[in-house]
Write an enzyme that holds these catalytic residues in place. Structure first.
Site, PDB file in Angstrom:
ATOM      1  N   HIS A   1     -50.770 -80.847   7.705  1.00  0.00           N
ATOM      2  CA  HIS A   1     -51.331 -80.191   6.850  1.00  0.00           C
ATOM      3  C   HIS A   1     -50.250 -79.089   6.343  1.00  0.00           C
ATOM      4  CE1 HIS A   1     -55.321 -81.277   8.578  1.00  0.00           C
ATOM      5  NE2 HIS A   1     -56.028 -80.450   7.461  1.00  0.00           N
TER       6      HIS A   1
ATOM      7  N   GLU B   1     -35.637 -61.087  -0.467  1.00  0.00           N
ATOM      8  CA  GLU B   1     -35.268 -62.613  -0.524  1.00  0.00           C
ATOM      9  C   GLU B   1     -33.709 -62.715   0.337  1.00  0.00           C
ATOM     10  OE1 GLU B   1     -35.438 -64.614  -3.980  1.00  0.00           O
ATOM     11  OE2 GLU B   1     -37.698 -64.122  -4.129  1.00  0.00           O
TER      12      GLU B   1
ATOM     13  N   ASP C   1     -37.591 -71.108  -7.690  1.00  0.00           N
ATOM     14  CA  ASP C   1     -37.471 -69.726  -7.693  1.00  0.00           C
ATOM     15  C   ASP C   1     -38.742 -69.108  -7.091  1.00  0.00           C
ATOM     16  OD1 ASP C   1     -37.054 -67.368  -8.523  1.00  0.00           O
ATOM     17  OD2 ASP C   1     -37.111 -67.599 -10.509  1.00  0.00           O
TER      18      ASP C   1
ATOM     19  N   ASN D   1     -45.145 -80.266  14.156  1.00  0.00           N
ATOM     20  CA  ASN D   1     -46.465 -79.933  13.583  1.00  0.00           C
ATOM     21  C   ASN D   1     -47.392 -79.073  14.855  1.00  0.00           C
ATOM     22  OD1 ASN D   1     -48.894 -80.060  11.822  1.00  0.00           O
ATOM     23  ND2 ASN D   1     -49.605 -81.643  12.901  1.00  0.00           N
TER      24      ASN D   1
ATOM     25  N   GLU E   1     -34.566 -71.136  -1.412  1.00  0.00           N
ATOM     26  CA  GLU E   1     -34.254 -71.491  -2.896  1.00  0.00           C
ATOM     27  C   GLU E   1     -33.013 -72.239  -2.978  1.00  0.00           C
ATOM     28  OE1 GLU E   1     -36.212 -67.765  -5.146  1.00  0.00           O
ATOM     29  OE2 GLU E   1     -34.114 -67.423  -4.315  1.00  0.00           O
TER      30      GLU E   1
ATOM     31  N   GLN F   1     -37.298 -58.477  -5.268  1.00  0.00           N
ATOM     32  CA  GLN F   1     -36.712 -59.765  -4.866  1.00  0.00           C
ATOM     33  C   GLN F   1     -35.498 -59.771  -4.273  1.00  0.00           C
ATOM     34  OE1 GLN F   1     -37.361 -63.321  -7.308  1.00  0.00           O
ATOM     35  NE2 GLN F   1     -38.388 -62.028  -8.818  1.00  0.00           N
TER      36      GLN F   1
END
Length: 457
Positions: A297, A451, A437, A328, A431, A447
């Site tokens: 998932h 980030e 983005d 997983n 990114e 950001q």
């Protein structure tokens, strides 16, 4: 540096698996190939594709790395330490793509009128090492240049797509500059430029609290079937960008609040997604059988236990990726449990996750690139970004430079560490790997802070 932001959301993503075509016999190189709309979401505006684009590099010929110009369908391009490759090891859509080595440059010798969005398909060549590259632009006919967007890393042999939002009006031309990797080579294909020349005016409203796209649309996905590698699907319980050629999501984004967690049991009703556009392959519940990979998932079943409908929605095969069982069921599952514990402790979270690359190692051993007779891509990496906020209102305005952001990047293998904290990284690194983005609706100054930080709690 972040790309300049533009409210209009569009990208032309031409992501596909490289095809093995006839080789150019003059070159010495060889190698291995490798809907339901949410009313709170921002609707993409119509855009115009610049005349002659996307440039697919199919119409020209250049068999040496010596600097020279080539006339292509869009115009004249200069290739410096670059050529047009058509070997099996060249990652490409169609029969050709540009191959660049050292610090080579691919440059337009002509201008277009405006550029809101630029998308470029890229990959590393064959078994070469990773390389990085940048997109530069000039608004004065090539007299001077400056960079737009982030530095991109080409790390897989399957074409990925980097998206840039320069938002430039007037005359502009672009060039791709390879900046690292030495003699390692990269492939560039399907160079597209979009301008705001459409007829639809974009709405100016921002998605509201709890919207699955509140923090932004990472790849500027659009719900238009002519963009099959970046097809936006906005559902009641999550939103995603879907890739037709990979038959998996590029990314999935969703919000989790206390009201999403209830007592509904796991439905386990894995099924094909019959809402995909007509003619698209529908992955079935048995497509992963015997492959050595889980039906992993993206948006987890246990994040949607408030109702049968909510839980069932997560079992559409369009929400799955081919995930190594020990990934997983190990650190990935532990991180999912930890995320829900944050919610029950009085927080709400926004989650974006996805996968990239090609080539994972499942329970059958070895490296597998596709399953289901080549129709489903096996990613090399799985990643997730989790933004944590105390319960409250006006969520976007409450994100600050000290907001907790958990980011992980896990190899899609059975031999990985069992502790999810081992794989913590920065949003910037995701990114760089994907060209997306992320968190684009967050103010740029914030950001830049969140980030670049790696969570350590």
């Amino acid at each position: 540096m972040k790309a300049l932001k533009k409210l209009s959301l569009l990208a032309v993503l031409c992501l596909g698996l490289a095809a093995c075509k006839k080789e150019n016999q003059t070159l010495p190189d060889s190698g291995l190939f490798e809907q339901k709309l949410n009313s709170k979401a921002v609707t993409a505006s119509a855009q115009a594709i610049a005349a002659g684009f996307p440039e697919t590099f199919e119409s020209g010929t250049k068999g040496s790395y010596t600097t020279a110009s080539v006339t292509l369908s869009s115009g004249s391009w200069s290739l410096n330490d670059a050529l047009i490759g058509n070997l099996a090891a060249d990652a490409k859509n169609g029969s050709q793509s540009v191959r660049i080595r050292n610090t080579g440059i691919l440059s337009m010798n002509f201008d277009v009128n405006g550029a809101d969005v630029v998308t470029i398909a890229h990959a590393k060549y064959g078994t070469d090492a990773n390389s990085t590259w940048q997109l530069w632009y000039s608004t004065n006919g090539g007299s001077s240049w400056q960079q737009t967007g982030s530095t991109i890393t080409s790390s897989t042999t399957t074409l990925a797509t980097a998206t840039f939002n320069p938002a430039i009006s007037g005359n502009v031309r672009f060039q791709v500059r390879k900046i690292s990797g030495g003699t390692a080579r990269i492939n560039i294909d399907d160079f597209s430029i979009s301008t705001g020349g459409g007829t639809t005016t974009p709405p100016t409203t921002t998605p509201g609290d709890n919207s699955h796209l509140l923090l932004g649309n990472p790849s500027n996905a659009v719900a238009i079937t002519s963009y099959p590698e970046n097809y936006l699907m906005e559902r009641t319980y999550y939103s995603s960008s879907y890739s037709k050629s990979r038959a998996t999501p590029n990314w999935v984004s969703w919000h989790i609040g206390s009201s999403d967690l209830g007592s509904t049991p796991r439905q386990d009703d894995f099924r094909a997604d019959n809402t995909l556009p007509a003619g698209w392959y529908q992955v079935s519940s048995s497509s992963y059988s015997g492959s050595g990979f889980d039906r992993g998932h993206n948006c987890p079943s246990a994040d949607r236990t408030a109702s049968v409908a909510a839980n069932s929605s997560t079992f559409l095969m369009s929400n799955m990726m081919a995930q190594a069982p020990n990934n997983n069921q190990g650190p990935w599952a532990d991180l999912e449990n930890y995320t829900r514990a944050l919610v029950t402790a009085g927080n709400e979270v926004y989650v974006i996750c996805g996968s990239y690359g090609s080539g994972g190692s499942g329970s059958n051993g070895g490296t597998t690139y596709t399953i289901d007779n080549g129709r489903v891509n096996v990613p090399s990496n799985t990643w997730k970004v989790i933004v944590v906020l105390p319960n409250g209102n006006n969520d976007l305005s409450r994100i600050t430079s000290s907001t907790r952001v958990i980011t992980v990047n896990m190899p899609n293998t059975n031999g990985l560490n069992t502790n999810w904290k081992t794989y913590r990284t920065t949003v910037n690194s995701i990114e760089s790997a994907t060209g997306y983005d992320l968190l684009s609706n967050v103010p740029t100054s914030i950001q830049n802070a969140i980030e670049a930080a790696t969570d350590n709690q």
